[in-house]
Design a protein around this motif. Structure first.
Motif, PDB file in Angstrom:
ATOM      1  N   LEU A 185       0.823  -1.198   0.000  1.00 17.04           N
ATOM      2  CA  LEU A 185       0.000   0.000   0.000  1.00 17.04           C
ATOM      3  C   LEU A 185       0.866   1.262   0.000  1.00 17.04           C
ATOM      4  O   LEU A 185       0.605   2.212  -0.745  1.00 17.04           O
ATOM      5  N   VAL A 186       1.897   1.249   0.827  1.00 17.40           N
ATOM      6  CA  VAL A 186       2.792   2.403   0.887  1.00 17.40           C
ATOM      7  C   VAL A 186       3.471   2.597  -0.464  1.00 17.40           C
ATOM      8  O   VAL A 186       3.608   3.727  -0.955  1.00 17.40           O
ATOM      9  N   ASN A 187       3.893   1.508  -1.070  1.00 16.55           N
ATOM     10  CA  ASN A 187       4.525   1.620  -2.381  1.00 16.55           C
ATOM     11  C   ASN A 187       3.553   2.152  -3.415  1.00 16.55           C
ATOM     12  O   ASN A 187       3.906   2.955  -4.270  1.00 16.55           O
ATOM     13  N   TRP A 188       2.317   1.701  -3.318  1.00 16.26           N
ATOM     14  CA  TRP A 188       1.307   2.216  -4.232  1.00 16.26           C
ATOM     15  C   TRP A 188       1.174   3.719  -4.050  1.00 16.26           C
ATOM     16  O   TRP A 188       1.128   4.482  -5.020  1.00 16.26           O
ATOM     17  N   ALA A 189       1.117   4.151  -2.809  1.00 19.24           N
ATOM     18  CA  ALA A 189       0.979   5.577  -2.522  1.00 19.24           C
ATOM     19  C   ALA A 189       2.155   6.349  -3.095  1.00 19.24           C
ATOM     20  O   ALA A 189       1.981   7.432  -3.668  1.00 19.24           O
ATOM     21  N   ALA A 190       3.353   5.786  -2.955  1.00 19.29           N
ATOM     22  CA  ALA A 190       4.535   6.467  -3.478  1.00 19.29           C
ATOM     23  C   ALA A 190       4.493   6.526  -5.004  1.00 19.29           C
ATOM     24  O   ALA A 190       4.820   7.545  -5.606  1.00 19.29           O
ATOM     25  N   ASP A 191       4.046   5.433  -5.611  1.00 18.06           N
ATOM     26  CA  ASP A 191       4.041   5.367  -7.069  1.00 18.06           C
ATOM     27  C   ASP A 191       3.000   6.290  -7.686  1.00 18.06           C
ATOM     28  O   ASP A 191       3.149   6.734  -8.823  1.00 18.06           O
ATOM     29  N   HIS A 192       1.913   6.522  -6.967  1.00 18.85           N
ATOM     30  CA  HIS A 192       0.810   7.271  -7.575  1.00 18.85           C
ATOM     31  C   HIS A 192       0.574   8.624  -6.930  1.00 18.85           C
ATOM     32  O   HIS A 192      -0.413   9.288  -7.242  1.00 18.85           O
ATOM     33  N   SER A 193       1.466   9.045  -6.051  1.00 19.68           N
ATOM     34  CA  SER A 193       1.220  10.285  -5.317  1.00 19.68           C
ATOM     35  C   SER A 193       1.148  11.494  -6.251  1.00 19.68           C
ATOM     36  O   SER A 193       0.290  12.363  -6.078  1.00 19.68           O
ATOM     37  N   ASP A 194       2.013  11.536  -7.250  1.00 17.00           N
ATOM     38  CA  ASP A 194       1.980  12.724  -8.105  1.00 17.00           C
ATOM     39  C   ASP A 194       0.750  12.721  -9.006  1.00 17.00           C
ATOM     40  O   ASP A 194       0.196  13.768  -9.319  1.00 17.00           O
ATOM     41  N   ARG A 195       0.340  11.544  -9.405  1.00 16.22           N
ATOM     42  CA  ARG A 195      -0.867  11.497 -10.221  1.00 16.22           C
ATOM     43  C   ARG A 195      -2.086  11.943  -9.412  1.00 16.22           C
ATOM     44  O   ARG A 195      -2.957  12.649  -9.913  1.00 16.22           O
ATOM     45  N   ILE A 196      -2.144  11.521  -8.145  1.00 22.18           N
ATOM     46  CA  ILE A 196      -3.244  11.947  -7.291  1.00 22.18           C
ATOM     47  C   ILE A 196      -3.181  13.444  -7.052  1.00 22.18           C
ATOM     48  O   ILE A 196      -4.210  14.124  -7.054  1.00 22.18           O
ATOM     49  N   GLU A 197      -1.974  13.947  -6.880  1.00 25.08           N
ATOM     50  CA  GLU A 197      -1.823  15.392  -6.705  1.00 25.08           C
ATOM     51  C   GLU A 197      -2.398  16.125  -7.911  1.00 25.08           C
ATOM     52  O   GLU A 197      -3.120  17.115  -7.770  1.00 25.08           O
ATOM     53  N   THR A 198      -2.124  15.614  -9.088  1.00 25.00           N
ATOM     54  CA  THR A 198      -2.675  16.211 -10.302  1.00 25.00           C
ATOM     55  C   THR A 198      -4.192  16.156 -10.305  1.00 25.00           C
ATOM     56  O   THR A 198      -4.870  17.137 -10.633  1.00 25.00           O
ATOM     57  N   GLN A 199      -4.726  15.010  -9.931  1.00 27.34           N
ATOM     58  CA  GLN A 199      -6.174  14.847  -9.877  1.00 27.34           C
ATOM     59  C   GLN A 199      -6.806  15.862  -8.931  1.00 27.34           C
ATOM     60  O   GLN A 199      -7.847  16.440  -9.232  1.00 27.34           O
ATOM     61  N   ARG A 200      -6.161  16.060  -7.800  1.00 28.64           N
ATOM     62  CA  ARG A 200      -6.713  16.996  -6.833  1.00 28.64           C
ATOM     63  C   ARG A 200      -6.744  18.412  -7.392  1.00 28.64           C
ATOM     64  O   ARG A 200      -7.740  19.124  -7.243  1.00 28.64           O
TER      65      ARG A 200
END
Lengths: 129, 129
Positions: free
Chosen positions: B103-118
């Motif tokens: 889960l943590v790795n997922w968060a690290a891998d997708h954090s910038d994409r989520i930031e963009t979404q926000r």
DNA sequence: CTGCATCCTAAATGATACTG
DNA sequence: CAGTATCATTTAGGATGCAG
């Protein structure tokens, strides 16, 4: 955005800045269960509330907005009477579903052992006092 | 223990009663990060607080007690001056570590994409008002 | 260093009533 | 049905001081 001066999750390079906020969203009280409840396909608001159980209308609405903001779920309104609104995992949400389901399965597999641990812990405390 | 009458996570047989409380513990704001921080071995209190960053002494203490109660971490006090206390994942905690790190790795891998979404979501809201 | 107790503030949540 | 808005309550959380 993050108070602490040192890196939050230093094991993931320099971009750990946002990792924490992502984990906080995932670690929301309801997020895990909402995402898990959508694993088989779209659900409408009331069905989602039933599937989760114990969540108020208000909290479900708020959490759904948060997850939608993060691009993890999509919200589709059908122009009917009575109105119907369906929530569904996005592609991004589906990729998150994999580790989330692992976590839910872990919780299911170990729930009784944890329950035992809790009882033992509480019993030990009583013995002290 | 659970308010809602219907099953919490019905997809896991009849013993879903406790699954929810386990998920609530895991879904604590800090639990994921605490467990993740212990992935390489035991840490003492202050080191843990530094590794997590932004957690107060009080919250760290409380969360450690909760995790200890669930049998996920162990607490070892060394009779020294100054006193030293080390926290370590138990066997049960290690088994949880696997999905947690995913889960943590997922968060690290997708954090910038989520930031963009926000940002996109927030921008769209401004356009409406 | 660790961590408990206390006080206080901010945030989360529930209940209820109301709207498209 | 699917929300929104408001109010009241509970809980989480931080700050500080003190103890082992």
């Amino acid at each position: 955005m993050f108070p602490g001066p040192p890196a939050a999750c230093q094991e993931h390079g320099g971009k750990g800045r946002f990792v924490r906020s992502v984990l906080e969203r995932i670690g929301d009280k309801w997020s895990l269960m909402i995402i898990g409840s959508l694993h088989q396909g779209p659900l409408r608001f009331s069905a989602l509330q039933q599937a989760i159980g114990g969540i108020s209308q208000r909290m479900l609405t708020l959490n759904l907005r948060h997850l939608e903001r993060d691009g993890l779920i999509s919200r589709t309104v059908y122009a009917e009477v009575p109105p119907r609104v369906e929530y569904e995992l996005t592609e991004l949400g589906h990729s998150l579903l994999v580790p989330v389901l692992d976590l839910v399965n872990w919780a299911a597999d170990h729930s009784d052992r944890i329950e035992t641990q809790r009882e033992a812990y509480d019993a030990a405390l009583e013995g002290e006092s």
